[in-house]
Enzyme design. Sequence first.
Site, short mmCIF file in Angstrom:
data_model
loop_
_atom_site.label_atom_id
_atom_site.label_comp_id
_atom_site.label_asym_id
_atom_site.label_seq_id
_atom_site.Cartn_x
_atom_site.Cartn_y
_atom_site.Cartn_z
N CYS B 2 -10.74 -8.92 -6.70
CA CYS B 2 -11.51 -10.14 -6.58
C CYS B 2 -10.96 -11.07 -7.64
CB CYS B 2 -12.99 -9.94 -6.90
SG CYS B 2 -13.84 -8.79 -5.80
N ARG B 31 -6.78 -13.55 -4.35
CA ARG B 31 -7.28 -12.25 -4.80
C ARG B 31 -8.47 -11.76 -3.97
NH1 ARG B 31 -5.39 -10.61 -9.53
NH2 ARG B 31 -7.15 -9.22 -9.73
N TRP B 78 -13.42 -9.98 -2.58
CA TRP B 78 -12.82 -9.10 -1.58
C TRP B 78 -13.74 -7.90 -1.53
CZ3 TRP B 78 -9.06 -9.30 1.96
CH2 TRP B 78 -8.71 -8.10 2.57
N ASN B 104 -14.88 -7.87 -10.92
CA ASN B 104 -13.73 -7.47 -10.10
C ASN B 104 -13.48 -6.00 -10.38
OD1 ASN B 104 -11.21 -7.10 -8.90
ND2 ASN B 104 -10.11 -8.00 -10.63
N GLY B 105 -13.73 -5.16 -9.38
CA GLY B 105 -13.52 -3.73 -9.60
C GLY B 105 -14.54 -2.92 -8.83
N GLU B 469 8.57 1.12 13.00
CA GLU B 469 8.05 0.29 11.91
C GLU B 469 9.21 -0.25 11.06
OE1 GLU B 469 5.40 -1.12 11.42
OE2 GLU B 469 5.40 -1.69 9.32
N LYS B 473 9.94 -4.19 10.53
CA LYS B 473 9.95 -4.79 9.20
C LYS B 473 11.20 -5.63 8.98
CE LYS B 473 6.82 -4.41 8.19
NZ LYS B 473 5.42 -4.45 8.10
N GLU B 476 11.14 -8.82 11.11
CA GLU B 476 10.22 -9.89 10.76
C GLU B 476 10.51 -10.49 9.38
OE1 GLU B 476 6.11 -8.66 10.82
OE2 GLU B 476 6.49 -6.81 9.74
N HIS B 492 21.28 7.51 25.95
CA HIS B 492 21.03 7.05 27.32
C HIS B 492 21.06 5.53 27.38
CE1 HIS B 492 20.06 11.15 28.49
NE2 HIS B 492 19.31 11.23 27.40
N LYS B 592 -0.49 -13.97 9.29
CA LYS B 592 -1.03 -12.70 8.79
C LYS B 592 -1.99 -12.10 9.82
CE LYS B 592 -1.70 -9.55 5.66
NZ LYS B 592 -0.58 -8.63 5.48
#
Lengths: 352, 597
Positions: B2, B31, B78, B104-105, B469, B473, B476, B492, B592
Amino acid sequence: MKAVILAAGRGENLLPYTEKEQKEAIQVSGKAVVRYVVEGLWKAGIREFVVVVNDKGKQIEDALDGIDASMEFIRQVTPGISGAIRDGMERVDDYFVLAFGDIIAPDNFYSELIGRYNESGRPVLSTVPVYEGLDTYGLVKLNERLHIVKEGSTLALAGAYVLPKGEFSEFLDYLESIADRAAYFIWSGPWVDVGFPEDLLSAIENLLNRKDSFISNRATISSTAIIGKNVVIEEGAIVEDYAILKGPAYIGKNAYVGSFSLIRDYSSIEEGAVIGAYCEVAHSLIGRRAVIGSKSYITHSVIGTEARIGASAVTISYPAALKRKGERKFGALISPGGELSHGSLVGPAFRK
Amino acid sequence: MCGIIGIASEKLSDRKLAELTVEILRRLEYRGYDSVGMASMSEDRIEVRKAKGSVEEFVKKRSPSTMKGKVFLGHTRWATHGEPSDINAHPHTDCSGEIAVVHNGTILNFAELKNDLIQKGHEFKSETDTEVVAHLIEHYRKLGMDNFTAFKRAILSIEGDHAILVVIKGDPRIFFSKRNNPLKIGVADGMTLISSDSWSMFMVTNKIIPINDEEFGYISARERYIEKFSGERVDTNSRLYTEDTESLASSHEGYESFMHKEILESHLAVRETLRSMMRETEIVSKAIKSLSEARRIFVVGAGTSYHAGLMFALRLQKAGLTSIPVIASEHHYFRATEDDAVLVISQSGETMDSLIASKHYRANGARILSLTNTLGNSISHESDIALHTRAGPEVGVAATKTFTSQVAALLFLSSNLLGEDVEYLKEAEQTVTNSLQAMGYALEIGTQLCKKSNAYYLGRGLGVPMALEGALKIKEIAYIHAEAYPAGESKHGPIALVEKGFPVVFINLGEFVGELSNNIKEMSARGAETIVLSINNRLSDNKELKVWREVSVSVSDTRLAPLAMAPLIQAIAYYAAKCKGVNPDRPRNLAKTVTVQ
């Protein structure tokens, strides 16, 4: 917090060049190598420096001239890297920054170091990912606690640390002894450890990639000269008719580029150097006040301060030698004040 | 994660101070961005205004510029305990409304503390862990302690990492404490600030006093006092330094880019995710029960989340369960029934394709489970059982630490489902850390791939989703066209493109090594540059394979292999992007959270 800067090495891998000029004092794109370190730390808030030097200390003092900070230069008395660190450490109280004077990295590298210390209040080790020369220096292993090892990791010690003052005989043992309470960071930006002549060429790449084009109002540039992208021209420089500067390239203060010469691909012409007419200079460092005679071809080479290269000298950079596991081209390393006669043909990997 | 900010000023007008707090909150929004709040302290009262949503929404709904006082606290959240809502937003207050806290925590022992305080007659308004701090201070003050002593006692009774700011009515000080979460003091003329990062205070000051872990103290407009948890006083003046404005402006807490930071934080994200999975036994066992009773398990996701889901589905399939991986936007051709369970995976919980798929399966009558990285999102609202990864906010557009956390959470779930002992997951954090040690190889491989315009990523077994993946990555982030195939499929068709210097990245998780070696040989024979990412074995020792480069990482249990592989493939893409000189945090054409179909 004080910073101890190491600038007393013998520069063995750059011999015979380093007999005359201290490695950390070699100028690359307008500044001595050590100055990049000190300015980086200055921007990160450090204002007191202890610089460990050897008998060529005056060169380092000159290189750091004009920095608005307390500078103490001390002569190394205890031999070896560990000795130099111990000598420097005598001048600090508790926590201090230890920086190797031969690292070229952006300023953020140092602000990250200091930032990590401020955050944690613990010793901090900088690391960089490496794949070449894995066996040449201490590596950091991230097990439940940090370890300093010789193999088993690709994170190398990056030459800047925040450390508590302490007793030790070997520096790497000391790092290992504090590693369990140390914080670390992995630097992913540009970073060059100047050891070999090729490293100076990498340093130029590294620096010029980060520089924007700049042409001083006080440079004299002929209307027929052609200037490409990513070229820096400092004040007092003269670029003559039909010269071509194909970037990235750096032309230092009062340097001179003669007619019809081509300066290209990561070449750095330092302060007061003279490139005669009809030359080609590529991937090379031309030291301060060095003179390159007309019709010469200088590639992958380092020409020292005040060296004189005769007319029609040619350097050869191929076949490349195997250095630190990677293939790297190199032409000639000419010491400060050294000479190459007219019509010389030297290289690859020539040293004088 | 946060963002928190506190300001004490004697110079600025109330309005200016309120506006400054808002401006700093905007800069702290990276954050956390699910709710925002401010507290102001004037002589006679503490006023709290807060709201769910972004800083902009907060400003519109609550007009904070009309708040009065010379001391302000701010918070951008957050959520980790209690979903985003007006009530759960910070600041939190005690029963009397005289103590306000931003935090924050996480407070690990908050449940016990809360029960204790409720027994003592305290009334809680929110579901957050933070609120206990306000009540604890209230409690200690009632016992006759002065404000700072009460604050210190409260701090010493909470467990877990934190950065905390507290104001108490009638006291011009802001009390603070820090353990492992960032907090810095900014010193300006007639004003002191304290914030999660120095960048946010940059427009006011670059004179910074850092606070170390396990330290607390207080600030007022002119005073800054710090002491260690052990009671030792700290000389604040000797710590004062000036941060360089240039590097401040370009840094992300010192890291080169958010993506770099987030890859390097993966081990912490995995640790938090598994901790919470193990702590939240009730919901997790409900989820496991529901999955184990299902006739079939559909696993739905898009992009990276699909790859995490595919790995989960394959693991269940191999054990004989019927598990069907579904690309969210292609859900139409997979019909569920009432005795099926559907696990929807999405980092944001707002992915439109996944949300639609989830509604579709709900209409089929299936039971819906979700795994998301935010609290209170649309997909968890749509699900019967909402599970969460605890990777914290991810700013880089490409999923990195959130993917690794999804893999960890899904390993935990699948092992429970298959009746395996989850003891091996104790090594999960260390596994990810070990993989960070191989960054040097990632740098070399990324730098090599950067020169290419095409690449194949091949694997077998669980290596297939990893290959997918890896290819995603590098596409993108570094704009290198890459295709992933099961290694056996490569002959093949795809092999037709292979010529001298064509890069082929093999994901070798230690399964089907013989077959994989044959595929490497086939590729090398056609001049391909073969790169092998190996777990617990080394194929390049076999000279016949002509491996161009191999990275080998060891893990204590083969099931952990994907956790070691994930940071590697991400770092390779990252270094390829760096080598190309493109910004890995902001890949073109991508967002995002994809909230369109």
